[in-house]
Design a protein around this motif. Sequence first.
Motif, PDB file in Angstrom:
ATOM      1  N   LEU A 182      -3.834  31.357  57.569  1.00  0.00           N
ATOM      2  CA  LEU A 182      -2.790  31.814  56.645  1.00  0.00           C
ATOM      3  C   LEU A 182      -3.123  33.236  56.182  1.00  0.00           C
ATOM      4  CD1 LEU A 182      -0.244  30.538  55.183  1.00  0.00           C
ATOM      5  CD2 LEU A 182      -1.749  30.222  53.214  1.00  0.00           C
ATOM      6  N   PRO A 183      -2.136  34.117  56.041  1.00  0.00           N
ATOM      7  CA  PRO A 183      -2.403  35.494  55.613  1.00  0.00           C
ATOM      8  C   PRO A 183      -3.248  35.542  54.335  1.00  0.00           C
ATOM      9  CG  PRO A 183      -0.135  35.300  56.311  1.00  0.00           C
ATOM     10  CD  PRO A 183      -0.699  33.910  56.326  1.00  0.00           C
ATOM     11  N   ALA A 184      -4.123  36.528  54.288  1.00  0.00           N
ATOM     12  CA  ALA A 184      -5.064  36.653  53.171  1.00  0.00           C
ATOM     13  C   ALA A 184      -4.355  36.757  51.821  1.00  0.00           C
ATOM     14  CB  ALA A 184      -5.959  37.872  53.397  1.00  0.00           C
ATOM     15  N   ALA A 185      -3.213  37.439  51.799  1.00  0.00           N
ATOM     16  CA  ALA A 185      -2.479  37.580  50.531  1.00  0.00           C
ATOM     17  C   ALA A 185      -2.028  36.229  50.015  1.00  0.00           C
ATOM     18  CB  ALA A 185      -1.277  38.501  50.727  1.00  0.00           C
ATOM     19  N   ASP A 186      -1.612  35.331  50.906  1.00  0.00           N
ATOM     20  CA  ASP A 186      -1.178  33.993  50.496  1.00  0.00           C
ATOM     21  C   ASP A 186      -2.367  33.146  50.059  1.00  0.00           C
ATOM     22  OD1 ASP A 186       1.458  34.595  51.021  1.00  0.00           O
ATOM     23  OD2 ASP A 186       1.386  33.831  53.074  1.00  0.00           O
ATOM     24  N   VAL A 187      -3.478  33.314  50.757  1.00  0.00           N
ATOM     25  CA  VAL A 187      -4.692  32.587  50.372  1.00  0.00           C
ATOM     26  C   VAL A 187      -5.122  33.001  48.965  1.00  0.00           C
ATOM     27  CG1 VAL A 187      -7.140  32.223  50.896  1.00  0.00           C
ATOM     28  CG2 VAL A 187      -5.465  32.298  52.761  1.00  0.00           C
ATOM     29  N   GLU A 188      -5.015  34.279  48.667  1.00  0.00           N
ATOM     30  CA  GLU A 188      -5.388  34.778  47.345  1.00  0.00           C
ATOM     31  C   GLU A 188      -4.475  34.206  46.263  1.00  0.00           C
ATOM     32  OE1 GLU A 188      -7.471  36.527  44.405  1.00  0.00           O
ATOM     33  OE2 GLU A 188      -8.033  36.369  46.533  1.00  0.00           O
ATOM     34  N   LYS A 189      -3.199  34.085  46.555  1.00  0.00           N
ATOM     35  CA  LYS A 189      -2.265  33.500  45.570  1.00  0.00           C
ATOM     36  C   LYS A 189      -2.651  32.059  45.247  1.00  0.00           C
ATOM     37  CE  LYS A 189       1.724  36.297  46.950  1.00  0.00           C
ATOM     38  NZ  LYS A 189       3.066  36.288  47.585  1.00  0.00           N
ATOM     39  N   LEU A 190      -3.035  31.316  46.266  1.00  0.00           N
ATOM     40  CA  LEU A 190      -3.456  29.928  46.045  1.00  0.00           C
ATOM     41  C   LEU A 190      -4.774  29.879  45.276  1.00  0.00           C
ATOM     42  CD1 LEU A 190      -2.624  28.465  49.587  1.00  0.00           C
ATOM     43  CD2 LEU A 190      -1.308  28.158  47.479  1.00  0.00           C
ATOM     44  N   ALA A 191      -5.680  30.782  45.617  1.00  0.00           N
ATOM     45  CA  ALA A 191      -6.984  30.800  44.955  1.00  0.00           C
ATOM     46  C   ALA A 191      -6.844  31.059  43.457  1.00  0.00           C
ATOM     47  CB  ALA A 191      -7.882  31.859  45.598  1.00  0.00           C
ATOM     48  N   GLU A 192      -5.864  31.859  43.069  1.00  0.00           N
ATOM     49  CA  GLU A 192      -5.647  32.157  41.648  1.00  0.00           C
ATOM     50  C   GLU A 192      -5.267  30.912  40.857  1.00  0.00           C
ATOM     51  OE1 GLU A 192      -2.725  35.197  41.594  1.00  0.00           O
ATOM     52  OE2 GLU A 192      -4.114  36.799  42.229  1.00  0.00           O
TER      53      GLU A 192
END
Length: 264
Positions: A182-192
């Motif tokens: 999954l794109p890193a930007a989407d992974v970051e949104k989930l991580a938040e």
Amino acid sequence: MSISTSGGGAERRPSTVKVDKTTGAGKPPAAKKAAGARPAGKGPQGKGGGGKGRKPIAPVKVSGGRNWGPIAVAGAVVLVALGIIGVGIFYTVRSDNAGSWEDQAAAIDGVVNYRETDPKLVEGSQHQAGPIQYTILPPVAGQHNAVIQTCMGNVYDAPIANEHAVHSLEHGAVWITYKLGLPAADVEKLAEKVQGREKMMMSPVEGLDSNVSLQAWGYQLKVPSADDERIDQFIKALRVNASIEGATATCDGGVSTTGTTPAA
């Protein structure tokens, strides 16, 4: 002239009478002018009683109108305050009427409730060592390892063992999984949504059939995007609440490493 009376009485003086030189008739002395009296024709109305005199002073008009400026401002402040109070009451009532956490979960579009469809699956305390084959992937309940996967806001960057993850779900954790790659930007949104929150964890899953899948004990929701608003709804309704061991069940002290093979 002076006239005296006999008999030793007091002497009387006749009153003085002025004699009119023309007629010889007497007349009484003129009365003294009244103190402060003005000559005729010089009163406040002017000479001769009707002439010009002082101009009359115009009466001062006192405005009886209200100053509407401050009143309007005060009214606006009151209306704003009432609006804020009304909004607060609305959302309080709305929250109170949202129902139980089960009702909130059931209202999420697309959520699957395995507690209803497979009650035996969600029975707890089914500890088993070694690898376990799950028919639902990612798994949401069933047999699991005796050791939990640490779920104190952990963001795992590689797949973890299902057997440990299921035990964490039993303790009330929400497990966010996403498709590997999954794109890193989407992974970051989930991580938040996970970092720093107890009873939350996250990891990638190879070959996942949706971009994002969320699991709680007996519940699952698959969504196409990390921006899907249902992710927050799922977490709000089921984090902690879905535990079958109570809110005090721990989420630390377990396995904190990655790898799909259970530790024991």
